[in-house]
Design an enzyme around this catalytic site. Structure first.
Site, mmCIF file in Angstrom:
data_model
loop_
_atom_site.group_PDB
_atom_site.id
_atom_site.type_symbol
_atom_site.label_atom_id
_atom_site.label_comp_id
_atom_site.label_asym_id
_atom_site.label_seq_id
_atom_site.Cartn_x
_atom_site.Cartn_y
_atom_site.Cartn_z
ATOM 1 N N PHE A 24 35.026 47.775 41.592
ATOM 2 C CA PHE A 24 35.071 46.682 40.612
ATOM 3 C C PHE A 24 35.277 45.328 41.280
ATOM 4 C CE2 PHE A 24 38.413 44.312 38.053
ATOM 5 C CZ PHE A 24 37.491 43.560 37.329
ATOM 6 N N TYR A 147 52.450 54.392 43.097
ATOM 7 C CA TYR A 147 51.440 53.385 43.438
ATOM 8 C C TYR A 147 52.115 52.165 44.055
ATOM 9 C CZ TYR A 147 48.284 49.443 42.766
ATOM 10 O OH TYR A 147 47.530 48.310 42.962
#
Length: 312
Positions: A24, A147
């Protein structure tokens, strides 16, 4: 003379390696760089339709070294990684975001004499969920999930390569745009409105966040590699907070569609901060023309793109 001027004034344009070129952010990053006179290369899963993309894997050190020595980059923008917080395999965060980045830096050490700047994309998630308001780079880090921990560990690991490699760390706050997966919040909202769904299930709607435009983020990344503030950690943010409820209203106004938003307890995070954004003061010292778009403009762009896909 700036790095950008140098890139444009020589017969050989400055060469930039983007990891995650096919993702992206990577695709928008390539467009930003090419429009400003850079030669863009990528590594990843090479396909016949992808020019200047070499087959390489962040976990495979041999393929990384071969790709880096072939490309001989002057700049590197490291975007590859696992970005979805809800990813089901926590180990993958560390394999890719931490070990993969170390492998990349080790490969880049072989061309260190050519490197002008290596930008590593970290995340504002490293600040955690316990601080509110506009956060500066001086705020303490307190990662709350695998994360975020993997990204903060990456930052610490990268510092041991300075000054051999001219590393700059960017901490982007929330951003969105055309091409982002609908597993992320704003694309999910856009999809529901464009497809005229009756309802949408969300988490806590009484939160205020930044929803920056990916086109502004990649512009900031380009300006940062040109400024090359080696050793610095820089928030990529706007300080423009928008409530989730206001985002829904904007989407309704732009599409003329109304739907019912329901809170799904599964999507509600414990101890969630109500207002969270970044202080762009440091960023503005490197990006003098930093004028991030309002969310309405970004949503209109995304709605138009989604509508065109449906018509095709």
């Amino acid at each position: 003379m700036s790095a950008a001027s140098t890139a444009l004034s020589t017969t050989q344009p400055a060469r930039v390696l983007i990891t995650g070129l096919q993702g992206f952010t990577g695709r928008h990053m390539a467009t930003e760089l090419e429009q400003n006179g850079y030669e863009v290369w990528g590594i990843g899963s090479a396909t016949p339709g992808e020019p200047r993309t070499l087959e390489a894997d962040l976990i495979d050190t041999a393929s990384l070294l071969a790709a880096v020595q072939t490309i001989q980059p002057q700049y590197v923008i490291h975007l590859a990684g696992i970005a979805f917080v809800g990813h089901g395999q926590p180990k993958a965060f560390y394999d890719i975001n931490l070990v993969g980045t170390r492998n990349l830096l080790e490969a880049l050490a072989s061309v260190a004499d050519k490197l002008k700047c290596v930008l590593l994309a970290s995340s504002a998630n490293v600040y955690g969920n316990l601080q509110s308001g506009l956060l500066s780079e001086l705020n303490p880090t307190n990662p709350a999930n695998d994360y975020a921990v993997s990204k903060l560990a990456m930052e610490y690991m990268a510092r041991i390569w300075i000054p051999r490699i001219p590393v700059v760390i960017a901490r982007p706050f929330n951003y969105t745009g055309v091409g982002q997966s609908d597993s992320f919040l704003i694309p999910k909202i856009i999809s529901h409105f464009v497809h005229k769904r009756d309802t949408i299930e969300l988490g806590n709607m009484d939160v205020w966040r930044e929803f920056n435009d990916v086109r502004d983020v990649v512009h900031a990344y380009r300006k940062l590699i040109e400024a090359a503030p080696v050793g610095q950690t820089v928030n990529v943010c706007s300080g423009n907070l928008v409530s989730l409820r206001d985002a829904l209203v904007l989407a309704s106004e732009l599409t003329g569609h109304q739907l019912k938003a329901c809170v799904n307890p599964v999507f509600v995070r414990a101890n969630e901060v109500l207002q969270l954004g970044g202080d762009p003061a440091l960023l503005e010292t490197f990006v003098a023309d930093w004028h991030p778009r309002p969310l309405r403009e970004t949503l209109a762009w995304m709605i138009a793109a989604e509508t065109n896909v449906n018509k095709a």
